[in-house]
Design a protein around this motif. Structure first.
Motif, PDB file in Angstrom:
ATOM      1  N   GLU A 103      -1.597   0.867  -1.021  1.00 20.48           N
ATOM      2  CA  GLU A 103      -1.995   2.137  -0.429  1.00 20.48           C
ATOM      3  C   GLU A 103      -2.004   3.223  -1.491  1.00 20.48           C
ATOM      4  O   GLU A 103      -1.242   3.161  -2.461  1.00 20.48           O
ATOM      5  CB  GLU A 103      -1.044   2.517   0.708  1.00 20.48           C
ATOM      6  CG  GLU A 103      -1.049   1.551   1.877  1.00 20.48           C
ATOM      7  CD  GLU A 103      -0.144   2.017   3.001  1.00 20.48           C
ATOM      8  OE1 GLU A 103       0.564   3.038   2.803  1.00 20.48           O
ATOM      9  OE2 GLU A 103      -0.141   1.375   4.065  1.00 20.48           O
ATOM     10  N   ARG A 105      -1.818   7.417  -2.287  1.00 21.31           N
ATOM     11  CA  ARG A 105      -1.546   8.787  -1.859  1.00 21.31           C
ATOM     12  C   ARG A 105      -1.955   9.727  -2.981  1.00 21.31           C
ATOM     13  O   ARG A 105      -1.752   9.431  -4.161  1.00 21.31           O
ATOM     14  CB  ARG A 105      -0.056   8.968  -1.522  1.00 21.31           C
ATOM     15  CG  ARG A 105       0.395   8.154  -0.340  1.00 21.31           C
ATOM     16  CD  ARG A 105       1.724   8.661   0.222  1.00 21.31           C
ATOM     17  NE  ARG A 105       2.834   8.474  -0.676  1.00 21.31           N
ATOM     18  CZ  ARG A 105       3.592   7.363  -0.724  1.00 21.31           C
ATOM     19  NH1 ARG A 105       3.318   6.338   0.072  1.00 21.31           N
ATOM     20  NH2 ARG A 105       4.606   7.281  -1.551  1.00 21.31           N
ATOM     21  N   VAL A 162      -5.888   0.066  -8.099  1.00 15.37           N
ATOM     22  CA  VAL A 162      -5.260  -0.773  -7.066  1.00 15.37           C
ATOM     23  C   VAL A 162      -5.311  -2.240  -7.468  1.00 15.37           C
ATOM     24  O   VAL A 162      -4.319  -2.971  -7.346  1.00 15.37           O
ATOM     25  CB  VAL A 162      -5.944  -0.546  -5.698  1.00 15.37           C
ATOM     26  CG1 VAL A 162      -5.468  -1.580  -4.682  1.00 15.37           C
ATOM     27  CG2 VAL A 162      -5.643   0.855  -5.185  1.00 15.37           C
TER      28      VAL A 162
END
Length: 202
Positions: A103, A105, A162
């Motif tokens: 994830e 942020r 990622v």
């Protein structure tokens, strides 16, 4: 010469202070302003343990010495190396990306760029950086790399970060990002500086 800046400092209390910034404009004028900003912020590392206070004081210094229309975007982080607690200020900079378990942020809390508004008071945000997390801070030379009418954009950067978050050596992840930007440009000349700072807590 260029207007990107970055710095790292281990404070007397053991915390890691790091920053990444980008001065408006290009060429020698931007480089001189970058050097001035870096010199000013280094004098504040040990005097201002709160990054919001540091950014506020840096703004007060820079706004008096910078000609109208010039400014500095800045991300300033203070990391407690023992706990992984990050306190930060984002002064109008591209929001760094914190990758946690796939994830992402964005670290956006802070305020306007440095040297824009006299007397501006910055606010700090907080994030937890856990073992294995990767923080990616960058200047706009990456998302704004341009080929014709198309830009690299943040989405492509997120994809690379990622996918490579568990790469054993962060130097290799840096090379992946720069290679991906180069492949995207496909021979087009870069028009802006590129600065990339990667941090991972083991």
């Amino acid at each position: 010469v260029g207007g990107d800046l970055y710095d790292f400092h281990v404070r007397s209390d053991g915390a890691l202070v790091f920053l990444l910034g980008d001065v408006s404009g290009k060429g020698m004028g931007a480089a001189l302003l970058m050097s001035s900003a870096l010199s000013s912020v280094r004098t504040l590392y040990e005097a201002c343990f709160d990054p919001a206070e540091l950014a506020t004081k840096l703004n007060a210094v820079m706004v008096r010495s910078v000609e109208p229309g010039r400014f500095l975007t800045l991300f300033l982080g203070v990391l407690d190396l023992a706990s992984g607690r990050l306190t930060f200020v984002n002064a109008g900079h591209n929001a760094p990306l914190l990758v946690h378990g796939g994830e992402v942020r964005r670290l956006e809390a802070g305020g306007v760029p440095i040297a824009v508004l006299p007397g501006f008071v910055y606010t700090a945000g907080q994030e937890q950086i856990d073992p294995g997390d990767v923080l990616c801070a960058f200047t706009d030379g990456i998302p704004e790399a341009q080929r014709g009418e198309d830009m690299f954009e943040e989405e492509r950067l997120i994809e690379v970060i990622v996918q490579g978050a568990k790469t054993p050596a962060l130097d290799d992840l840096t090379k992946r990002v720069l290679t991906r930007v180069g492949e995207f440009l496909a021979g087009e000349q870069r028009t802006d500086d590129i600065t990339l700072v990667l941090l991972r807590r083991d």
